[in-house]
Motif scaffolding. Structure first.
Motif, PDB file in Angstrom:
ATOM      1  N   ASP A 251      -3.782 124.508  23.644  1.00 44.42           N
ATOM      2  CA  ASP A 251      -4.618 123.351  23.288  1.00 44.42           C
ATOM      3  C   ASP A 251      -5.236 122.603  24.463  1.00 44.42           C
ATOM      4  O   ASP A 251      -6.238 121.912  24.286  1.00 44.42           O
ATOM      5  CB  ASP A 251      -3.805 122.364  22.448  1.00 44.42           C
ATOM      6  CG  ASP A 251      -3.482 122.908  21.061  1.00 44.42           C
ATOM      7  OD1 ASP A 251      -4.138 123.883  20.636  1.00 44.42           O
ATOM      8  OD2 ASP A 251      -2.576 122.369  20.411  1.00 44.42           O
TER       9      ASP A 251
ATOM     10  N   LYS B 120      -9.027 122.922  25.098  1.00 44.51           N
ATOM     11  CA  LYS B 120      -9.959 122.623  24.003  1.00 44.51           C
ATOM     12  C   LYS B 120     -10.731 121.325  24.209  1.00 44.51           C
ATOM     13  O   LYS B 120     -11.813 121.158  23.656  1.00 44.51           O
ATOM     14  CB  LYS B 120      -9.210 122.553  22.670  1.00 44.51           C
ATOM     15  CG  LYS B 120      -8.669 123.900  22.224  1.00 44.51           C
ATOM     16  CD  LYS B 120      -7.908 123.764  20.932  1.00 44.51           C
ATOM     17  CE  LYS B 120      -7.324 125.086  20.493  1.00 44.51           C
ATOM     18  NZ  LYS B 120      -6.470 124.929  19.310  1.00 44.51           N
ATOM     19  N   THR B 121     -10.165 120.391  24.953  1.00 43.24           N
ATOM     20  CA  THR B 121     -10.814 119.092  25.129  1.00 43.24           C
ATOM     21  C   THR B 121     -10.632 118.584  26.551  1.00 43.24           C
ATOM     22  O   THR B 121      -9.658 118.903  27.210  1.00 43.24           O
ATOM     23  CB  THR B 121     -10.209 118.040  24.180  1.00 43.24           C
ATOM     24  OG1 THR B 121      -8.807 117.985  24.400  1.00 43.24           O
ATOM     25  CG2 THR B 121     -10.494 118.370  22.733  1.00 43.24           C
TER      26      THR B 121
ATOM     27  N   GLU C 194      -4.078 117.413  18.383  1.00 40.92           N
ATOM     28  CA  GLU C 194      -4.217 118.756  17.807  1.00 40.92           C
ATOM     29  C   GLU C 194      -2.953 118.950  16.977  1.00 40.92           C
ATOM     30  O   GLU C 194      -1.865 119.102  17.527  1.00 40.92           O
ATOM     31  CB  GLU C 194      -4.319 119.831  18.895  1.00 40.92           C
ATOM     32  CG  GLU C 194      -5.537 119.713  19.781  1.00 40.92           C
ATOM     33  CD  GLU C 194      -6.816 120.198  19.124  1.00 40.92           C
ATOM     34  OE1 GLU C 194      -6.754 120.769  18.010  1.00 40.92           O
ATOM     35  OE2 GLU C 194      -7.881 120.003  19.712  1.00 40.92           O
TER      36      GLU C 194
ATOM     37  N   THR D 127      -7.705 118.649  14.029  1.00 42.10           N
ATOM     38  CA  THR D 127      -7.927 117.846  15.224  1.00 42.10           C
ATOM     39  C   THR D 127      -8.366 116.449  14.822  1.00 42.10           C
ATOM     40  O   THR D 127      -9.415 116.278  14.208  1.00 42.10           O
ATOM     41  CB  THR D 127      -9.004 118.483  16.126  1.00 42.10           C
ATOM     42  OG1 THR D 127      -8.591 119.806  16.463  1.00 42.10           O
ATOM     43  CG2 THR D 127      -9.201 117.666  17.395  1.00 42.10           C
TER      44      THR D 127
ATOM     45  N   ARG E 103     -10.019 123.181  12.651  1.00 42.01           N
ATOM     46  CA  ARG E 103     -10.330 124.161  13.702  1.00 42.01           C
ATOM     47  C   ARG E 103     -10.564 125.560  13.134  1.00 42.01           C
ATOM     48  O   ARG E 103     -11.433 126.278  13.591  1.00 42.01           O
ATOM     49  CB  ARG E 103      -9.207 124.218  14.728  1.00 42.01           C
ATOM     50  CG  ARG E 103      -9.181 123.010  15.615  1.00 42.01           C
ATOM     51  CD  ARG E 103      -9.511 123.379  17.033  1.00 42.01           C
ATOM     52  NE  ARG E 103      -9.478 122.208  17.874  1.00 42.01           N
ATOM     53  CZ  ARG E 103     -10.420 121.920  18.733  1.00 42.01           C
ATOM     54  NH1 ARG E 103     -11.467 122.692  18.869  1.00 42.01           N
ATOM     55  NH2 ARG E 103     -10.331 120.850  19.483  1.00 42.01           N
TER      56      ARG E 103
ATOM     57  N   ARG F 183     -13.782 125.538  11.345  1.00 34.04           N
ATOM     58  CA  ARG F 183     -14.794 124.971  12.226  1.00 34.04           C
ATOM     59  C   ARG F 183     -15.715 124.003  11.476  1.00 34.04           C
ATOM     60  O   ARG F 183     -16.934 124.119  11.519  1.00 34.04           O
ATOM     61  CB  ARG F 183     -15.582 126.086  12.902  1.00 34.04           C
ATOM     62  CG  ARG F 183     -14.686 127.016  13.703  1.00 34.04           C
ATOM     63  CD  ARG F 183     -15.401 128.214  14.262  1.00 34.04           C
ATOM     64  NE  ARG F 183     -16.377 127.912  15.281  1.00 34.04           N
ATOM     65  CZ  ARG F 183     -16.121 127.651  16.564  1.00 34.04           C
ATOM     66  NH1 ARG F 183     -14.896 127.632  16.979  1.00 34.04           N
ATOM     67  NH2 ARG F 183     -17.083 127.426  17.416  1.00 34.04           N
TER      68      ARG F 183
END
Length: 191
Positions: A105, A108-109, A134, A144, A160, A163
């Motif tokens: 994770d 991801k950000t 997450e 998320t 996620r 999407r």
């Protein structure tokens, strides 16, 4: 217990592993042994309808296995109050679970692509007030939750796997402050 606008995460029994920086923890992984739950119920009625379409109810109440959190280091104690934690020797099995979630994770950000300079993962700290979770569930896989101080609609819940956004809206604090797209944009007129 971890809370943010319209979100509550509870671990009856589990571990919290932190990723520390010079300014304090900037991320954490919560690993439930048993009794981990998530509750999300958006305040705006139209958003509750969106959640109803997605989950069959106007709130998402589900079991949680692991949660990856990102927050500003200055907010660690408000996100994870000291009274809710007991320092202990980590269980190696739980640590491996947490490490796998962290590695999955963290990119991801808030991450930077510095592949030309380094093979390591680089990331930026969260701004004060920003929060990301997450949330690994059995029913919905990974959801998320995000609260972003730079966005007009500062709260979102995202699926996620599919999407797609489940819910995106302005928090009560944002609405009370009267922050709108037009008040955040400034320009100059030429004469």
């Amino acid at each position: 217990m971890v809370r943010s606008d319209d979100l509550e995460l509870r671990l009856q029994d589990g571990y919290v592993f932190t990723a520390d920086t010079a300014n304090g923890p900037a991320a954490a992984v919560l690993v439930a042994i048993e009794g981990g739950t998530m509750s999300f119920r958006p305040a705006p009625e139209p958003e509750r309808e969106q959640v109803r379409i997605y989950a069959g109810s106007d709130a998402i109440e589900t079991r949680v296995d692991e949660v990856f959190l990102r927050f500003n280091p200055s907010e660690f104690r408000t996100r994870l109050p000291a009274g809710s934690l007991t320092e202990t020797t980590p269980d190696p099995v739980m640590f491996r679970r947490a490490d796998a979630v962290f590695r999955q994770d963290v990119e991801k950000t808030y991450s930077l692509d510095l592949a030309d300079l380094s093979r390591e993962t680089w990331s930026l700290p969260s701004a004060p007030g920003d929060f990301l979770a997450e949330i690994h569930t059995r029913r919905f896989q990974t959801l998320t939750y995000s609260k972003s101080s730079n966005d007009q609609e500062d709260i979102s819940l995202f699926d996620r796997r599919r999407r797609r956004n489940i819910s995106v809206y302005s928090s009560a604090a944002r609405l009370a402050a009267g922050v709108t797209a037009s008040t955040r944009t400034s320009g100059r007129r030429s004469t």
